[in-house]
Design a protein around this motif. Sequence first.
Motif, PDB file in Angstrom:
ATOM      1  N   ILE A   1     -11.400   1.589  -5.544  1.00 57.19           N
ATOM      2  CA  ILE A   1     -10.817   2.660  -6.933  1.00 57.19           C
ATOM      3  C   ILE A   1      -9.219   2.867  -6.739  1.00 57.19           C
ATOM      4  O   ILE A   1      -8.601   2.857  -5.986  1.00 57.19           O
ATOM      5  CB  ILE A   1     -11.006   3.622  -6.576  1.00 57.19           C
ATOM      6  N   PRO A   2      -8.247   2.423  -8.073  1.00 57.84           N
ATOM      7  CA  PRO A   2      -6.989   2.511  -8.570  1.00 57.84           C
ATOM      8  C   PRO A   2      -6.717   3.945  -7.356  1.00 57.84           C
ATOM      9  O   PRO A   2      -6.946   4.755  -7.836  1.00 57.84           O
ATOM     10  CB  PRO A   2      -7.051   2.888  -9.761  1.00 57.84           C
ATOM     11  N   GLY A   3      -5.777   4.012  -6.728  1.00 57.34           N
ATOM     12  CA  GLY A   3      -5.117   5.824  -6.144  1.00 57.34           C
ATOM     13  C   GLY A   3      -5.443   5.605  -4.781  1.00 57.34           C
ATOM     14  O   GLY A   3      -5.044   6.561  -3.937  1.00 57.34           O
ATOM     15  N   ASN A   4      -6.980   5.064  -4.458  1.00 51.13           N
ATOM     16  CA  ASN A   4      -7.270   5.333  -2.895  1.00 51.13           C
ATOM     17  C   ASN A   4      -7.987   4.294  -2.286  1.00 51.13           C
ATOM     18  O   ASN A   4      -8.769   4.223  -1.334  1.00 51.13           O
ATOM     19  CB  ASN A   4      -8.516   5.875  -3.732  1.00 51.13           C
TER      20      ASN A   4
ATOM     21  N   GLY B   1      -3.731   1.341  -3.271  1.00 52.88           N
ATOM     22  CA  GLY B   1      -4.768   0.412  -4.456  1.00 52.88           C
ATOM     23  C   GLY B   1      -4.282  -0.224  -5.383  1.00 52.88           C
ATOM     24  O   GLY B   1      -3.249  -0.570  -5.324  1.00 52.88           O
ATOM     25  N   ILE B   2      -5.077  -0.859  -6.346  1.00 52.85           N
ATOM     26  CA  ILE B   2      -4.751  -2.217  -6.867  1.00 52.85           C
ATOM     27  C   ILE B   2      -4.709  -1.621  -7.923  1.00 52.85           C
ATOM     28  O   ILE B   2      -6.358  -0.926  -8.252  1.00 52.85           O
ATOM     29  CB  ILE B   2      -5.323  -3.099  -6.845  1.00 52.85           C
TER      30      ILE B   2
ATOM     31  N   GLY C   1       1.247  -0.627   0.290  1.00 47.19           N
ATOM     32  CA  GLY C   1       0.002   0.040  -0.163  1.00 47.19           C
ATOM     33  C   GLY C   1       0.881   1.603   0.016  1.00 47.19           C
ATOM     34  O   GLY C   1       0.225   2.231  -0.094  1.00 47.19           O
ATOM     35  N   GLU C   2       1.737   0.955  -0.089  1.00 44.22           N
ATOM     36  CA  GLU C   2       3.165   1.834   0.235  1.00 44.22           C
ATOM     37  C   GLU C   2       2.730   3.415   1.289  1.00 44.22           C
ATOM     38  O   GLU C   2       3.558   3.849   1.852  1.00 44.22           O
ATOM     39  CB  GLU C   2       3.887   2.740  -1.163  1.00 44.22           C
ATOM     40  N   LYS C   3       1.518   3.922   1.412  1.00 42.13           N
ATOM     41  CA  LYS C   3       1.029   5.090   2.098  1.00 42.13           C
ATOM     42  C   LYS C   3       0.524   5.181   3.625  1.00 42.13           C
ATOM     43  O   LYS C   3      -0.641   5.525   3.497  1.00 42.13           O
ATOM     44  CB  LYS C   3       1.230   6.526   1.714  1.00 42.13           C
ATOM     45  N   VAL C   4      -0.158   3.229   3.614  1.00 42.25           N
ATOM     46  CA  VAL C   4      -1.440   2.366   4.294  1.00 42.25           C
ATOM     47  C   VAL C   4      -1.057   3.389   5.785  1.00 42.25           C
ATOM     48  O   VAL C   4      -0.138   3.191   6.519  1.00 42.25           O
ATOM     49  CB  VAL C   4      -1.542   1.451   4.665  1.00 42.25           C
ATOM     50  N   THR C   5      -1.886   4.354   6.426  1.00 42.08           N
ATOM     51  CA  THR C   5      -1.938   4.642   7.536  1.00 42.08           C
ATOM     52  C   THR C   5      -3.131   4.188   8.761  1.00 42.08           C
ATOM     53  O   THR C   5      -3.455   4.361   9.719  1.00 42.08           O
ATOM     54  CB  THR C   5      -1.964   5.999   7.919  1.00 42.08           C
ATOM     55  N   LEU C   6      -4.620   4.217   7.813  1.00 48.75           N
ATOM     56  CA  LEU C   6      -5.473   3.662   8.140  1.00 48.75           C
ATOM     57  C   LEU C   6      -6.505   1.793   7.751  1.00 48.75           C
ATOM     58  O   LEU C   6      -6.451   2.145   6.844  1.00 48.75           O
ATOM     59  CB  LEU C   6      -6.922   4.687   8.075  1.00 48.75           C
ATOM     60  N   ILE C   7      -6.693   1.461   7.776  1.00 50.69           N
ATOM     61  CA  ILE C   7      -6.767   0.076   7.572  1.00 50.69           C
ATOM     62  C   ILE C   7      -8.492  -0.094   9.082  1.00 50.69           C
ATOM     63  O   ILE C   7      -8.328   0.030  10.206  1.00 50.69           O
ATOM     64  CB  ILE C   7      -6.521  -0.888   8.102  1.00 50.69           C
ATOM     65  N   SER C   8     -10.104  -0.649   7.758  1.00 51.84           N
ATOM     66  CA  SER C   8     -11.090  -0.050   8.387  1.00 51.84           C
ATOM     67  C   SER C   8     -11.825  -1.772   8.229  1.00 51.84           C
ATOM     68  O   SER C   8     -11.007  -2.422   6.850  1.00 51.84           O
ATOM     69  CB  SER C   8     -11.827   1.190   7.651  1.00 51.84           C
ATOM     70  N   LEU C   9     -12.594  -2.119   9.095  1.00 46.36           N
ATOM     71  CA  LEU C   9     -13.376  -3.084   8.367  1.00 46.36           C
ATOM     72  C   LEU C   9     -14.519  -2.840   8.980  1.00 46.36           C
ATOM     73  O   LEU C   9     -14.585  -2.436   9.633  1.00 46.36           O
ATOM     74  CB  LEU C   9     -12.578  -4.541   9.510  1.00 46.36           C
ATOM     75  N   SER C  10     -15.999  -3.035   7.689  1.00 40.21           N
ATOM     76  CA  SER C  10     -17.388  -3.109   8.941  1.00 40.21           C
ATOM     77  C   SER C  10     -17.999  -4.127   7.726  1.00 40.21           C
ATOM     78  O   SER C  10     -17.635  -4.322   7.130  1.00 40.21           O
ATOM     79  CB  SER C  10     -17.128  -1.347   8.281  1.00 40.21           C
ATOM     80  N   TYR C  11     -19.303  -3.762   8.573  1.00 44.19           N
ATOM     81  CA  TYR C  11     -20.713  -4.527   7.724  1.00 44.19           C
ATOM     82  C   TYR C  11     -21.345  -4.191   6.405  1.00 44.19           C
ATOM     83  O   TYR C  11     -21.692  -2.800   7.151  1.00 44.19           O
ATOM     84  CB  TYR C  11     -21.222  -5.640   8.873  1.00 44.19           C
ATOM     85  N   VAL C  12     -21.826  -4.141   6.039  1.00 43.06           N
ATOM     86  CA  VAL C  12     -22.315  -3.476   4.932  1.00 43.06           C
ATOM     87  C   VAL C  12     -23.878  -4.819   4.553  1.00 43.06           C
ATOM     88  O   VAL C  12     -23.654  -5.928   3.694  1.00 43.06           O
ATOM     89  CB  VAL C  12     -21.991  -3.308   3.374  1.00 43.06           C
TER      90      VAL C  12
END
Length: 546
Positions: free
Chosen positions: A524-527, A483-484, A456-467
């Motif tokens: 979304i690539p880049g996000n 992103g990918i 991720g190179e610059k990952v500072t936040l990881i989120s897990l949620s239910y939808v």
Amino acid sequence: MHPMITKWRQDPVTGAFFIALLLALILFPYWWLADRWFRTIIFDDATRFTFTSTTFLLILAIVDCAFLVRYYQIRRKNDLAHSADLIRKGAENYRLLIEKAPFPIVITKLSDRTILEINNEAADLFSIIPYERIGKKVSERFITAMNQEKILEILSTKKQVSDFEVSFQKDNNEVVYASLSANIIDYLGEKAVFSAFVNISERVTLEKEILYREEKFSTVFHEVPNPLMILSDAGEIIEINKGCETFIGLSKDLLVNKKLEDFQFFPDIDKEFYCKAVHDSQAVETVIILPDNRRKFVTLYIRSISIHDAPHGLLLIQDIDEIKRTQNAISQANNQLSILNSITRHDILNRVMVVISYCELLGYKVKEDPESTWIRNIVKSGEDIQALIDFTRQYQDLGINPPKWQRVEEIMKKRNIASLLSDVSVSLPGEHIEVYADPMFEKVLYNLIDNSIRHGEKVTLISLSYVNHDPDLILRYTDNGVGISTEDKKKIFKKGFGKNTGLGLFLIREILHLTGIIISEEGIPGNGVRFDMIVPAGAFRTQHGT
């Protein structure tokens, strides 16, 4: 009315006395004139006085008697008129009472069953017009001749009938059930039968439905091949089916009305289990010891049921002996294979390490190409072999153990995952939801986090949620990295794709697939990345009380 007249009406003798005295005063002048006249005919004073006095008193008595007779005639007429008025008012009130009664009422002559009175409630019950039935006999359509005879027979002996059930069919083919109560009364001077009805169609229909369900339950209970027992809230055996007799090897007579704990079929089960299970449905895997001392693996399913408003338990015994023994044999074979694989992997890695070590030593001696390049390629291939062997160590545990209910929040607190998140903020789901997945579900989250940090190179936040994705549920994993790319999205879950071994996301997909969970990348690539794990209905549940 004058008080004196009222007193005379209440006491006719006093009234007659005063009237006689008044008449005497009125007749006295006539008597004096008659006495004067008789003096010209009868010359004897004593005889003349006696004759005229007797005549006067006789006339006075005759007039007084005539007055008393007339007085009593008038009084009797007034009393009869008053009584008739009271009877008329009473009959009118009685009729209004019947008419306004909230339940059906029919009054019939005792002698010939002719209808004298019928209220609107009864007319609605029988779907008839009241005035068309007044004066006619009770229709056998509503109360059969046999029932009419039974009712009259009961009335002749007990004078009243209570809760006599009758049924009839309306013009629209609706069957109506009613409860009849009857008494013999005096109605307008003649003997009559007072009948009151209560519509019990709803109750009878409910009773029939309950009876039907009980018969259906009894049929299913006795015909199902699985062993079944009905237990009281005290753990007493109330009923067993044929399947239970066959499975246990004891007849119904030896089991019914005895406590289940007395037979020691389930030595591993607490004695209080049977009583608690009646009020709280449970399932438990245990061993049953049959009367011939055979031991079998079984699963006990106890469900709470109600019989005659009393709590009972329905116990189903499922024979899993063959499955359990097969599972144990497979598990033992897997353990042996696992040990063999572990030893083999260890030996292969040792030999690969030797190859790599000698190649590295050889690299110090050989500095010229193409030999130097060949040595580096050999070392790289050896390292790839090490990675592949390490993957087989992880992959061999896939599907070995049965799935279990797991919570994301608890997995994220484990030490090996927490160590990856030292410089990363984490947002966890607020809902207390459990996911049914392979025990290696922990490795899914570990690999996703590891990939985010590595790539991720610059990952500072990881989120897990239910939808919500009715009827399924989406477990969503996101980060704020790079992103990918679009062209890589379709390849990331393929074996061998990636910057390292290319086994991380492939392994994730295989682990989730074991319990029907589908994973896809929707970011979304880049996000940043967005992995959606679709958990099918039945593979997730809300955990209450936490």
